[in-house]
Write a protein that holds these residues in place. Structure first.
Motif, PDB file in Angstrom:
ATOM      1  N   ALA A   1     -11.417  18.469  -0.868  1.00  0.00           N
ATOM      2  CA  ALA A   1     -12.144  19.087   0.244  1.00  0.00           C
ATOM      3  C   ALA A   1     -13.560  18.549   0.366  1.00  0.00           C
ATOM      4  N   SER A   2     -14.311  18.579  -0.740  1.00  0.00           N
ATOM      5  CA  SER A   2     -15.706  18.139  -0.672  1.00  0.00           C
ATOM      6  C   SER A   2     -15.820  16.635  -0.465  1.00  0.00           C
ATOM      7  N   ARG A   3     -14.941  15.875  -1.119  1.00  0.00           N
ATOM      8  CA  ARG A   3     -15.050  14.413  -0.998  1.00  0.00           C
ATOM      9  C   ARG A   3     -14.588  13.906   0.366  1.00  0.00           C
ATOM     10  N   MET A   4     -13.587  14.561   0.949  1.00  0.00           N
ATOM     11  CA  MET A   4     -13.174  14.172   2.301  1.00  0.00           C
ATOM     12  C   MET A   4     -14.268  14.533   3.301  1.00  0.00           C
ATOM     13  N   GLY A   5     -14.981  15.628   3.042  1.00  0.00           N
ATOM     14  CA  GLY A   5     -16.099  16.002   3.912  1.00  0.00           C
ATOM     15  C   GLY A   5     -17.182  14.948   3.904  1.00  0.00           C
ATOM     16  N   LYS A   6     -17.458  14.383   2.732  1.00  0.00           N
ATOM     17  CA  LYS A   6     -18.479  13.338   2.633  1.00  0.00           C
ATOM     18  C   LYS A   6     -18.045  12.051   3.312  1.00  0.00           C
ATOM     19  N   SER A   7     -16.737  11.756   3.253  1.00  0.00           N
ATOM     20  CA  SER A   7     -16.268  10.476   3.792  1.00  0.00           C
ATOM     21  C   SER A   7     -16.045  10.489   5.291  1.00  0.00           C
ATOM     22  N   LYS A   8     -16.057  11.710   5.913  1.00  0.00           N
ATOM     23  CA  LYS A   8     -15.965  11.832   7.382  1.00  0.00           C
ATOM     24  C   LYS A   8     -14.738  11.132   7.950  1.00  0.00           C
ATOM     25  N   VAL A   9     -13.569  11.440   7.395  1.00  0.00           N
ATOM     26  CA  VAL A   9     -12.391  10.746   7.891  1.00  0.00           C
ATOM     27  C   VAL A   9     -11.469  11.594   8.760  1.00  0.00           C
TER      28      VAL A   9
ATOM     29  N   GLU B   1      -5.520   0.871  10.278  1.00  0.00           N
ATOM     30  CA  GLU B   1      -5.795   2.262   9.890  1.00  0.00           C
ATOM     31  C   GLU B   1      -5.541   2.468   8.401  1.00  0.00           C
ATOM     32  N   LEU B   2      -4.465   1.848   7.886  1.00  0.00           N
ATOM     33  CA  LEU B   2      -4.190   1.968   6.456  1.00  0.00           C
ATOM     34  C   LEU B   2      -5.295   1.329   5.618  1.00  0.00           C
ATOM     35  N   ARG B   3      -5.793   0.192   6.094  1.00  0.00           N
ATOM     36  CA  ARG B   3      -6.893  -0.461   5.351  1.00  0.00           C
ATOM     37  C   ARG B   3      -8.109   0.457   5.283  1.00  0.00           C
ATOM     38  N   SER B   4      -8.433   1.070   6.419  1.00  0.00           N
ATOM     39  CA  SER B   4      -9.594   1.961   6.477  1.00  0.00           C
ATOM     40  C   SER B   4      -9.403   3.172   5.570  1.00  0.00           C
ATOM     41  N   LEU B   5      -8.229   3.790   5.628  1.00  0.00           N
ATOM     42  CA  LEU B   5      -7.966   4.966   4.804  1.00  0.00           C
ATOM     43  C   LEU B   5      -7.918   4.616   3.319  1.00  0.00           C
ATOM     44  N   LYS B   6      -7.391   3.435   3.001  1.00  0.00           N
ATOM     45  CA  LYS B   6      -7.365   2.991   1.605  1.00  0.00           C
ATOM     46  C   LYS B   6      -8.790   2.820   1.083  1.00  0.00           C
ATOM     47  N   SER B   7      -9.665   2.313   1.935  1.00  0.00           N
ATOM     48  CA  SER B   7     -11.063   2.133   1.549  1.00  0.00           C
ATOM     49  C   SER B   7     -11.720   3.481   1.260  1.00  0.00           C
TER      50      SER B   7
ATOM     51  N   LEU C   1       0.822  -1.207   0.000  1.00  0.00           N
ATOM     52  CA  LEU C   1       0.000   0.000   0.000  1.00  0.00           C
ATOM     53  C   LEU C   1       0.856   1.257   0.000  1.00  0.00           C
ATOM     54  N   VAL C   2       1.920   1.253   0.778  1.00  0.00           N
ATOM     55  CA  VAL C   2       2.719   2.456   0.989  1.00  0.00           C
ATOM     56  C   VAL C   2       4.193   2.115   0.827  1.00  0.00           C
ATOM     57  N   SER C   3       4.866   2.773  -0.100  1.00  0.00           N
ATOM     58  CA  SER C   3       6.281   2.497  -0.318  1.00  0.00           C
ATOM     59  C   SER C   3       7.178   3.395   0.527  1.00  0.00           C
ATOM     60  N   ASP C   4       6.654   4.557   0.903  1.00  0.00           N
ATOM     61  CA  ASP C   4       7.439   5.509   1.692  1.00  0.00           C
ATOM     62  C   ASP C   4       7.576   5.005   3.128  1.00  0.00           C
TER      63      ASP C   4
ATOM     64  N   GLU D   1      -3.132  15.399  -9.816  1.00  0.00           N
ATOM     65  CA  GLU D   1      -3.873  14.200  -9.429  1.00  0.00           C
ATOM     66  C   GLU D   1      -3.329  13.668  -8.102  1.00  0.00           C
ATOM     67  N   VAL D   2      -4.233  13.126  -7.309  1.00  0.00           N
ATOM     68  CA  VAL D   2      -3.888  12.670  -5.965  1.00  0.00           C
ATOM     69  C   VAL D   2      -3.737  11.150  -5.950  1.00  0.00           C
ATOM     70  N   ASP D   3      -2.564  10.672  -5.506  1.00  0.00           N
ATOM     71  CA  ASP D   3      -2.415   9.237  -5.282  1.00  0.00           C
ATOM     72  C   ASP D   3      -2.583   8.951  -3.788  1.00  0.00           C
ATOM     73  N   PHE D   4      -2.491   7.688  -3.408  1.00  0.00           N
ATOM     74  CA  PHE D   4      -2.803   7.310  -2.024  1.00  0.00           C
ATOM     75  C   PHE D   4      -1.819   7.929  -1.030  1.00  0.00           C
TER      76      PHE D   4
END
Length: 654
Positions: free
Chosen positions: A46-54, A22-28, A8-11, A79-82
């Motif tokens: 901004a708008s999509r994170m507001g809808k997802s309530k994270v 937590e990574l599984r939840s955020l990836k979802s 999931l995360v290379s860094d 573009e936003v990657d994970f």
């Protein structure tokens, strides 16, 4: 970290910020947001994170969230990657924590946010306040005198901090005696290796007094990364300002509670929560009817401050304060009142009305230090006589607490007996120590309202302990829920021991993958000292001869010959000489790179557990070095035997 997280995360930095669940939840959440249009840009976040309530969205509007995201990354079309999303998540989480003063129960945004995020902005007000603090408390320091006073309106602070000396000295102001200043490199011109030693000593010592420095390294200090350096400084200053917020230093705090049971609850609270209780206790003496729950929004109008200072310093009371309608004018009058009391300002009137949580907390803590208004004549202080005063339990609790906090800011706890009761953080710690061992499907995440869910979590903690071959004969999940001190400490000791043994085992080149035992560590240490031409020996981790610190100095000298200045070492005969050697041992070990959480008293009293962790940490550091640095280093100048005779040791073998 498991393969799942690696995919999931290379860094590596990001891998250390989250547990697997937590990574599984955020990836979802991320996948769900991107699914709407097939891709996700910065402008969509901004708008999509507001809808997802994270990310604490109840505290941020879409407009606020959009403004913050744009300040982090102005190019809205990217573009936003994970991994980018995770960085934005951490930044927003830190901002929310700073607003509300606490991200989770018993946590502190002041203590954590500044050093656990990627925010690259700093508060000029905070910088100026901390510079004033440094100028005041370090003004008499012989080495730093040439740099002080620092100009608060400049960035000179970050230049002065680059050699690590200022940070080390500041740690000793906050918790005197933490660093043996004989171990600090203080030449006028330090080479890169010596600067790195100072930074390593500083960061390991900061962890040892309770700072969270998970995401800052020596290079960050060298490069003067302002948000990270200021984050460490803010934590150190906070620890200093809150040092008196406990019953040992200020027994009059028992006035805040009703009976002995409440006293025990008070003792388990983090200092900033005790400070809030104290403030509300004083405010109840006035006509002020509100309850202050944070150091931000609840004090913005300065009314609480006006009433608080009138109670504490009525001789400076000005009736016209209450006639002022403007918050900024009222805040100015509050600061004038504080000045007449002799309290240094940690903030401006603007900081009050803007609700700066860090500076407001510092201001109130300083008022408490200067004049707490608690009577020393009270029968309630007799409660303290009935409470168990176990210094050993207190020291071990602190060592295990700081050890857990060193893993990850998300695991931050203030009291092992209270904050581990629901089992969640213990499960997270187990997952850090042995990745993949926890069955998260049957674990309950806080807040947990149903008591049996806490017991279920703690039952899994005990089950996993047995799986790791801990000795848990009389420990059940309910003992952790009930906060049984001795049993909780027994579990944590075995978890810490397992962790260091696994770290040694994972150095497969040296261990060949075999299990490392206490005997292996003992034999390794003795062989190192012997091969260096010394006759001292450790017969066990209970060996009373260890109390003078000489063996550990010989060991440190054997793994890094230039680490010990033998002209500074005492014979270790008197209690004072033993303490000087013990403090020097700890500072030299931290300076090399050992992350240890013991006190000089642990060496002097030969605390078996801490002797093992100290030796194992030195062993772990040594085996990580290139092979040519691990060869015997004996020489005619190693000072072996020049300080002590071949005294008899405790010959008990473990």
């Amino acid at each position: 970290m498991s393969g799942f997280v690696g995919i999931l995360v290379s860094d590596p930095w990001l891998q250390n910020q989250f547990t697997q669940v937590e990574l599984r939840s955020l990836k979802s959440h991320f996948t769900s947001m991107r699914r709407e249009s097939g891709k996700l840009t910065v402008s969509d976040l901004a708008s999509r994170m507001g809808k997802s309530k994270v990310v604490g969205d109840q505290n941020l509007s879409d407009e606020e969230r959009a403004t913050l995201i744009q300040s982090f990354h102005p190019n809205l079309n990217d573009e936003v990657d994970f991994e980018f999303y995770l960085r934005i998540y951490l930044n927003l989480q830190a901002h929310v924590n700073a607003i509300i003063g606490s991200g989770v129960k018993n946590s502190s945004a002041f203590l954590k946010a500044a050093t656990t995020t990627l925010l690259h902005t700093i508060s000029d007000s905070e910088k100026s306040s901390y510079v004033a603090h440094i100028n005041n408390y370090l003004s008499g320091d012989e080495f730093l005198n040439k740099y002080l006073p620092i100009n608060p309106s400049s960035n000179d602070l970050f230049e002065v901090a680059k050699d690590g000396v200022l940070l080390c000295k500041l740690i000793n102001v906050a918790v005197p005696g933490t660093i043996d200043e004989r171990a600090i490199n203080t030449k006028s011109m330090l080479n890169p290796w010596e600067r790195n030693e100072n930074h390593t000593l500083c960061l390991n010592s900061a962890k040892a007094i309770g700072c969270t420095v998970v995401n800052i390294g020596t290079q960050d200090i060298i490069e003067g990364r302002r948000h990270l350096v200021l984050g460490v400084i803010s934590q150190i200053i906070k620890i200093q300002l809150l040092a008196d917020l406990n019953l040992k230093k200020t027994p009059q705090l028992v006035l805040l509670v009703g009976d002995s049971k409440d006293v025990e609850e008070l003792m388990s609270l983090p200092p900033e929560k005790i400070l809030l209780r104290w403030m509300n206790f004083q405010l109840r003496k006035t006509e002020y009817k509100k309850t202050v729950t944070n150091f931000s929004s609840d004090v913005k109008d300065a009314e609480a401050y006006t009433n608080l200072l009138n109670v504490l310093a009525p001789e400076h009371k000005n009736p016209s304060h209450f006639a002022v309608r403007s918050s900024i004018e009222r805040a100015k009058l509050v600061l004038e009142h504080a000045d007449r009391m002799g309290c240094r300002r940690y903030l401006t009137a603007k900081d009050i009305v803007e609700g700066s949580p860090n500076l407001n907390l510092a201001f109130v803590a300083h008022i408490f230090q200067h004049r707490n208004g608690l009577s020393t004549q009270t029968k309630q202080i007799s409660f303290l006589e009935n409470l168990a005063d176990d210094t050993q339990i207190s020291r071990e609790e602190k060592a295990f607490r700081f050890w857990i906090n060193s893993f990850d800011s998300l695991l931050y706890i203030n009291n092992v007996f209270e904050d581990l009761k629901d089992g969640w953080i213990l499960l997270q710690t187990l997952d850090k120590v042995s990745p993949g061992i926890v069955n998260w499907k049957v674990a309950s995440k806080p807040p947990i309202k149903l008591p049996f869910k806490k017991v279920e979590n703690c039952n899994q903690v005990v089950k996993l302990g047995k799986q790791l071959k801990f000795s848990l004969v009389n420990i059940a999940g309910n003992d952790i829920v009930q906060g049984n001190k001795k049993l909780v400490l027994a579990y944590l000791w075995q978890l810490m021991r397992y962790n260091i043994l696994q770290l040694l085992k994972n150095l497969r080149f040296h261990s060949n993958g075999k299990e490392i035992t206490d005997v292996d560590i003992l034999e390794w240490a003795n062989a190192k000292v012997r091969n260096n031409g010394c006759k001292t020996r450790m017969y066990s981790f209970r060996d009373k001869s260890l109390s003078d610190g000489i063996f550990f100095l010989e060991l440190l000298s054997s793994v890094q010959p230039r680490s010990v200045n033998w002209s500074l070492v005492t014979n270790g005969v008197t209690d004072e000489e033993k303490k000087m050697n013990a403090t020097y041992v700890i500072s030299i070990a931290r300076k090399l790179g050992c992350s240890i959480f013991l006190l000089p008293e642990d060496i002097i009293e030969v605390n078996q557990k801490m002797m093992l962790t100290l030796t194992a940490s030195i062993m772990h550091w040594t085996l990580k070095q290139p092979l040519h640095l691990n060869k015997p280093t004996g020489s005619p100048d190693n000072h072996c035997g020049s300080l002590l005779d071949d005294s008899t040791s405790d010959s008990s073998i473990e």
